[in-house]
Design a protein around this motif. Structure first.
Motif, PDB file in Angstrom:
ATOM      1  N   ASN A 130      -0.855 -10.106  14.136  1.00 61.09           N
ATOM      2  CA  ASN A 130       0.123 -10.755  12.818  1.00 61.09           C
ATOM      3  C   ASN A 130       0.782 -10.107  11.981  1.00 61.09           C
ATOM      4  O   ASN A 130       1.697 -10.435  10.916  1.00 61.09           O
ATOM      5  N   ALA A 131       1.548  -9.056  11.828  1.00 60.77           N
ATOM      6  CA  ALA A 131       2.656  -8.101  11.358  1.00 60.77           C
ATOM      7  C   ALA A 131       3.644  -9.211  11.205  1.00 60.77           C
ATOM      8  O   ALA A 131       3.964  -9.843  12.032  1.00 60.77           O
ATOM      9  N   ASN A 132       4.157  -8.933   9.507  1.00 58.42           N
ATOM     10  CA  ASN A 132       5.151  -9.626   9.245  1.00 58.42           C
ATOM     11  C   ASN A 132       5.599 -11.432   9.935  1.00 58.42           C
ATOM     12  O   ASN A 132       5.751 -11.983   9.501  1.00 58.42           O
ATOM     13  N   ASN A 133       4.180 -11.854   9.762  1.00 57.62           N
ATOM     14  CA  ASN A 133       3.716 -12.896  10.570  1.00 57.62           C
ATOM     15  C   ASN A 133       2.787 -13.637   8.680  1.00 57.62           C
ATOM     16  O   ASN A 133       1.541 -13.886   9.228  1.00 57.62           O
ATOM     17  N   GLU A 134       2.862 -13.465   7.375  1.00 62.19           N
ATOM     18  CA  GLU A 134       2.491 -14.760   6.541  1.00 62.19           C
ATOM     19  C   GLU A 134       1.837 -15.472   6.390  1.00 62.19           C
ATOM     20  O   GLU A 134       0.554 -16.039   6.683  1.00 62.19           O
ATOM     21  N   ASN A 157      -1.118   0.607   9.698  1.00 61.41           N
ATOM     22  CA  ASN A 157       0.131   0.127  10.037  1.00 61.41           C
ATOM     23  C   ASN A 157       0.184   0.133   7.997  1.00 61.41           C
ATOM     24  O   ASN A 157       2.115  -0.056   8.183  1.00 61.41           O
ATOM     25  N   GLN A 158       0.022  -0.157   6.937  1.00 64.78           N
ATOM     26  CA  GLN A 158       0.232   0.126   5.964  1.00 64.78           C
ATOM     27  C   GLN A 158       0.633   1.320   5.626  1.00 64.78           C
ATOM     28  O   GLN A 158       0.017   1.782   5.236  1.00 64.78           O
ATOM     29  N   VAL A 165       3.922  -4.710   3.752  1.00 70.94           N
ATOM     30  CA  VAL A 165       4.330  -5.366   5.625  1.00 70.94           C
ATOM     31  C   VAL A 165       3.353  -6.934   5.555  1.00 70.94           C
ATOM     32  O   VAL A 165       2.276  -7.211   4.828  1.00 70.94           O
ATOM     33  N   PRO A 166       4.295  -7.615   4.970  1.00 69.30           N
ATOM     34  CA  PRO A 166       3.138  -9.150   4.790  1.00 69.30           C
ATOM     35  C   PRO A 166       2.360  -9.351   6.278  1.00 69.30           C
ATOM     36  O   PRO A 166       2.415  -8.962   8.281  1.00 69.30           O
ATOM     37  N   TYR A 167       1.050  -9.740   5.646  1.00 68.45           N
ATOM     38  CA  TYR A 167       0.110 -10.041   7.154  1.00 68.45           C
ATOM     39  C   TYR A 167      -0.543 -11.659   7.069  1.00 68.45           C
ATOM     40  O   TYR A 167      -0.488 -12.324   4.959  1.00 68.45           O
ATOM     41  N   TYR A 189      -2.887  -7.867   2.686  1.00 71.42           N
ATOM     42  CA  TYR A 189      -1.295  -8.273   1.715  1.00 71.42           C
ATOM     43  C   TYR A 189      -1.974  -9.445   0.929  1.00 71.42           C
ATOM     44  O   TYR A 189      -2.394  -9.581  -0.120  1.00 71.42           O
ATOM     45  N   ARG A 211      -1.030  -8.557  -2.256  1.00 69.34           N
ATOM     46  CA  ARG A 211      -0.099  -9.821  -2.724  1.00 69.34           C
ATOM     47  C   ARG A 211      -1.106 -10.529  -3.012  1.00 69.34           C
ATOM     48  O   ARG A 211      -0.745 -11.114  -4.446  1.00 69.34           O
TER      49      ARG A 211
END
Length: 440
Positions: A130-134, A157-158, A165-167, A189, A211
């Motif tokens: 779910n990388a880039n899928n907050e 992978n951060q 990267v948003p997660y 994230y 975040r």
């Protein structure tokens, strides 16, 4: 007598061998686990195909192990290893997912040089899905009476040198009595979504959520958060840490019914503690021994219940960005917030800027290091609502308290002021008496 003792020992051994719980050909005592007192159903993820080699996707194997436990409850054991996940897990009702740590651990980073890396010991979850899928599904979802314990969670992978990267949330807590214990959230994230549950327990958590740390909302029965420390253990590299200081929110409280929060701390966020509301209602709670350091706003109050947000023995430092302020109460607030025996310091612009129609009270507090740019800022600026400042110590010979005519009511009494008293009042309903300063 010795013959009788020997017979009793033999009998005891036979009983233990007969009744000791067995799982996949192993007794509970033989399974690698943090405790030797496991009872009920016990499963080992390795028996369901899990591999702690850092390269095999373990999502399916772990879920099979979790789903194998009888609904009456039990434990899924995670031996030492590095477990890669490309998907998400659901911990069923009354199931505990348990790693080898009996207390929250710490690993090598900017604050702990020389310690092992997170993949050198214990059980580490390497999370990549779910990388880039907050808004995606949380990595782990807990349900009624389910528990996550003794695990390190790491997002490999951060990039510690770049904007994160948003997660989605690392952990989502639902149902009644879910618990997260002794877990290191090294670099998520988003950390823990502790909303829409009853009596959730979050205890002994360390890490660096980038975040959001912990989010609380839609709670209608008391929740508990204890011994949670968010420090930049993973990275203070300039680009990433600057982003965190500008965007990060450590503890967020929306609608909750008497949350009990003890011994929590955060470092390097835009907002340390945010209190507000949602469509479900507003916030009240009891906060003891909480702290925020190196924030832009240590405490932000957008809304609170009439019963109050009660903060005791807190320590707060605001020092980052433009116009850092320890306490900001916005014009939307109509409830009560009280600080008792708290300390406020650090090179900030103001200790407090207060608006709205509610009550803010400071009792037996310490104030230091405001007006860092010598602009003539008052330590406490009351623009609206009511205020009580009693028995506090203003440690600087600077402007102390400004109560504007837009304020509703004010009591400023029995404080110790460095230098001559610098209190300005424009409020018609004010009691400003018995303050002690250094004037002759």
């Amino acid at each position: 007598m010795n013959i009788l003792k020997n017979l009793l020992l033999v009998s005891l051994c036979i009983v233990l061998q007969t009744f000791l719980p067995v799982c996949n050909g192993q007794t509970a005592g033989e399974i690698e686990a943090p405790n030797n007192d496991l009872t009920g159903a016990v499963a080992n993820v390795l028996d369901f195909g899990a591999k702690g080699d850092g390269t095999t996707d373990n999502t399916e194997a772990f879920q099979k192990a979790l789903d194998s436990i009888d609904p009456q409850g039990g434990v899924v054991v995670v031996p030492n290893g590095q477990y890669l996940f490309t998907g998400s897990l659901v911990i069923p009702q009354s199931v505990t997912l348990r790693g080898p740590w009996n207390s929250v651990t710490a690993h090598n980073g900017c604050r702990d040089k020389g310690l092992p890396k997170p993949t050198d010991d214990g059980a580490t979850f390497l999370i990549t899905g779910n990388a880039n899928n907050e808004e995606g599904e949380a990595f782990i979802t807990l349900n009624t009476n389910s528990v996550l314990q003794g695990i390190v969670m790491y997002w490999p992978n951060q990039n510690e040198n770049d904007v994160p990267v948003p997660y989605p949330w690392a952990i989502k807590m639902r149902g009644k009595n879910p618990a997260v214990l002794d877990v290191e959230l090294l670099n998520p994230y988003n950390g823990i979504d502790a909303s829409q549950n009853e009596r959730a327990l979050i205890r002994n958590i360390h890490g660096q959520p980038l975040r959001r740390g912990i989010f609380v909302d839609k709670i209608y029965d008391i929740g508990r958060i204890e011994n949670v420390h968010f420090n930049p253990w993973w990275s203070m590299k300039p680009k990433l840490f600057k982003w965190q200081q500008e965007n990060g929110e450590a503890f967020i409280f929306k609608r909750t019914d008497w949350h009990y929060v003890l011994n929590t701390f955060c470092f390097g966020y835009s907002v340390g503690y945010e209190f507000g509301g949602s469509e479900a209602g507003i916030c009240n709670g009891n906060f003891l021994g909480i702290g925020a350091d190196a924030c832009h706003t240590a405490v932000l109050v957008e809304q609170s219940a009439q019963f109050g947000i009660l903060i005791t023995n807190g320590e707060f430092v605001a020092m980052n960005g433009e116009n850092p302020t320890q306490v900001v109460v916005t014009e939307t607030n109509t409830g009560s917030i009280r600080f008792n025996n708290c300390a406020f310091w650090g090179p900030c612009e103001q200790i407090a800027r207060l608006s709205g129609r509610g009550l803010t009270a400071f009792s037996d507090c310490e104030f230091a290091q405001w007006d860092r740019n010598a602009k003539g800022n008052f330590a406490i600026n009351v623009e609206g609502g009511s205020v009580m400042i009693r028995g506090c110590n203003f440690q600087e010979d600077k402007n102390h308290v400004l109560v504007k005519e837009t304020a509703q009511k004010a009591i400023v009494s029995e404080n110790i002021l460095r230098g001559a008293a610098k209190i300005q009042n424009g409020c018609r309903k004010a009691c400003i008496v018995n303050n002690i300063d250094d004037a002759e």
